[in-house]
Every structure is written in C-alpha cells, then in structure tokens.
Design an enzyme around this catalytic site. Structure first.
Site, PDB file in Angstrom:
ATOM      1  N   VAL B 101      46.006  -7.138 -33.826  1.00 51.08           N
ATOM      2  CA  VAL B 101      46.721  -6.408 -34.876  1.00 51.08           C
ATOM      3  C   VAL B 101      47.595  -7.423 -35.592  1.00 51.08           C
ATOM      4  CG1 VAL B 101      48.636  -4.771 -35.259  1.00 51.08           C
ATOM      5  CG2 VAL B 101      46.654  -4.076 -33.922  1.00 51.08           C
ATOM      6  N   CYS B 102      47.755  -7.227 -36.886  1.00 52.80           N
ATOM      7  CA  CYS B 102      48.659  -8.059 -37.700  1.00 52.80           C
ATOM      8  C   CYS B 102      48.202  -9.529 -37.611  1.00 52.80           C
ATOM      9  CB  CYS B 102      50.084  -7.830 -37.214  1.00 52.80           C
ATOM     10  SG  CYS B 102      51.391  -8.246 -38.397  1.00 52.80           S
ATOM     11  N   THR B 103      49.140 -10.463 -37.535  1.00 56.58           N
ATOM     12  CA  THR B 103      48.758 -11.876 -37.525  1.00 56.58           C
ATOM     13  C   THR B 103      48.187 -12.330 -36.181  1.00 56.58           C
ATOM     14  OG1 THR B 103      51.063 -12.434 -37.072  1.00 56.58           O
ATOM     15  CG2 THR B 103      50.339 -12.568 -39.357  1.00 56.58           C
TER      16      THR B 103
END
Lengths: 216, 216
Positions: B101-103
C-alpha cells in the site's frame, strides 16, 4: 510546544482502526500532540492482537482540547469502571470537544456525557444509545454542540476530517484528505445494513453476537 | 492453528494507517494469523509517533502466504538495505500474494519484485514506479497476477477488502466490509489530485516535499 492536545483513550480489546484511522488524520494537524491514554504505560492489545504503546496514563494525562473514545468489545468492561468514567468526566469538563467513534459513544454515554445530545455508533449497537439519554441519529458523523461522534470503525476517517475542519478550518482538512489519498472506492456496496444484501447482514450480526458472547 | 499467514513489514517512520487499515481487514479473515515483521522485537515508531510492537523478526518469521509492505518516508532508508531486500525476495518467492500500500510498492520495486508488473502507489510518487521496471497504473487497487498494490494510505482499506475477496471469496469480503461499516462519506471531494482544487494540491505537494527533505 504543541498548542493543541488530543487524548485518545486506549484499552484492552479496543478495535484498533476505530483509533488508528482518526489518529492518522488528527496527528497531521499543525501544533498538535496526540496522546494515547491508558491505565498504565504497558502495551495495550487490541481485539485483533495488535499491541500499541500508550504515551500517558489516566493520572499523568495533561489537560485535553479533545477527548476521544474508540470502540470495541473491551469497552464493555469499562462501562462500570469508576476510574475510567471519572477520567472521562474530569477531562470532558474543560475539553473543547468530546468525541467518539464506533461503540466509543456507549462509554461516553456510561459516563453521562451524552445526556440530551444527538450521537451515533456502530450500526449494530445503535439502539443502545437511548439507554444513556442520548438521541440516536443515523449518520456517518454526528455533531451536536461540542459532542462529535462517528459511526462504526471506518467512519473514524470521516469523523477525523470533520473534526479537523472544526478545529483548523476546511483548507487544513482538505489538505490532509488529499495527503491520505482519501478518495475511497469500496469494492462492494455493502458497508451499511441499508445497502447490504440481507444474507450478508445476517452473517455479520451472527458474528457480532458470537464475539459479544465470547468476549475474546 | 492458523492455516494462513500474512506478514506485514513494519519499520521506523512507516505511515501507520498504510498498515493498520489493511490489518483491521485482514485480521478478520478466518484461520489467519497476521504477523508484524521487523528487524527486532523492539517497538517501532511510526512517522506520526505511534509505537507498535512487532510479533516476529526477519529471522524468526515463518513462511508467508501474503507478503505486505506499507509506505512512509522511513521506507526510503530501507531501499538499499540488503537485509530487508533479501527478506522480501526470500518470502516473495513462495508467497501466494506479494502486496503493498502507498509507497510500499517502491520498496517491493527496489527488491526487484515489480519488474514487468502493473502497480500503483501514493499519487505523489507515481512516476517513480517505472524506475523499478514496474508499469505504473492509475487505480485505487491494481492486481497483476499475484502482485496487488494499493494507492496512498487510505487505499489500504479498499486493497484489504480486495485481497480478502481473492483469498476467501466475496461473501467473506462483504461481511468484513459491513462489520467495519465501510460506507465512506468523505467530507470533501478532494482525495486525489484529479478532483482536488489546485491550491490544495499545491499545499499538499509542498508539505510532502518538506517532509521528504527533512526526513523526520
């Protein structure tokens, strides 16, 4: 020095996302310190096993601008706990906002802090609010004077953004929402009994009843 | 005995909601144990100060059905860390799903695990994905064979539900979504640069640049 202090109560078997959702939003407020308040500084174990460290105890907690209570079955054990109820009453007296997500509102109710206020809670527990003199309202986030309550679990993110808008204005709230990429696309249309298929509602209610009965 | 093991990497200055959102969803899967994996068992401090306890270390982590990596600026420090990259490569080899998730997807990329795969990340970092041989795709959740990635922070909830549907079917996913009352009502329509006002995008980007520069 933080100019604003938000105190989030944590306790054994809380539902972690009730707290971690609003925490992520509120901790992005400028000049703000978020405290996690518990009985002792020992790790607190959530209802699904995650262990989180408190930052202050009931005794060492500084005055709060915002009092916040998350939900979870562990909160049932606290509803007759004088130490917790006194802590909430004491800090609510001078707080700018007294708030909750999910069944956290039932604990605020047990402390006598929702008498005459509109409030919400997790959909499966909505009817219990009136037992505390609150006026149950079906909404994702309910604001009545300085009481702000969110619905079940994930409503904490909507709640947090609403509270940020109240505390610091819409530009700050919108910037946080964008930073968190909060542009939700739920994979199913079933997040509330009003839209979910009846058999899904039946399974969810049975599971909630089983967990309430087992208390683990 | 849990029949399914999900390993979520945690590290200093992760963005807690990247992990706690999917944790709340995935920990509700039947017969599943969610492990929080870190270098040591000492508390891990997130980028906004919350302290969370790992359950296993890189060395003691059992074989995983799902490898998961959250984001946050702390992940930048790990992108050249051979111990972390080797941990990810080793467990990804036999895992059923390799996810982020995300970076977090940038760390999977640094481990060479997204080469030739479609993937997503936080909107502010999207262009970086191609540097790892991944094919950036603008979507809240991207599934390409056994790689599943979510967008920024709150996308972890959508991601988690999608992963549950893959692992255990739609009825289980829908029941969890209803239990979490995931019927989002964002207070503003600004959760992605494609819909936010330009001045909000400008403020958010400046804040992200400042935090990236300060690395705190």
């Amino acid at each position: 020095m933080a100019t604003r202090r938000i105190g989030m109560l944590i306790f054994p078997r809380l539902t972690q996302l009730d707290m971690t959702g609003p925490y992520e939003v509120l901790a992005r407020l400028p000049d703000t310190k978020v405290e996690l308040v518990a009985r002792t500084l020992a790790p607190v174990t959530t209802d699904r096993g995650m262990q989180i460290l408190p930052t202050v105890t009931y005794d060492s907690c500084p005055p709060l601008d915002v009092v916040f209570v998350p939900g979870g079955f562990g909160q049932i054990d606290l509803m007759g706990d004088v130490v917790v109820l006194d802590f909430l009453k004491k800090h609510a007296k001078n707080a700018r906002y007294v708030t909750s997500v999910c069944t956290g509102s039932l604990l605020l109710g047990a402390a006598g802090l929702l008498e005459g206020y509109e409030a919400t809670t997790h959909w499966a527990f909505h009817e219990m609010l009136s037992g505390f003199g609150a006026k149950p309202k079906e909404a994702r986030v309910v604001v009545d004077r300085n009481r702000i309550s969110g619905g079940g679990v994930t409503a904490g993110i909507d709640f947090g953004l609403r509270l940020v808008a109240e505390l610091a204005g819409e530009t700050v709230a919108k910037t946080i929402q964008l930073g968190l990429e909060y542009d939700p696309k739920p994979p199913f249309n079933c997040g509330h009994p009003s839209v979910a298929e009846p058999q899904i509602v039946a399974i969810a209610m049975r599971q909630i009843e089983e967990r309430r009965a087992a208390r683990d």
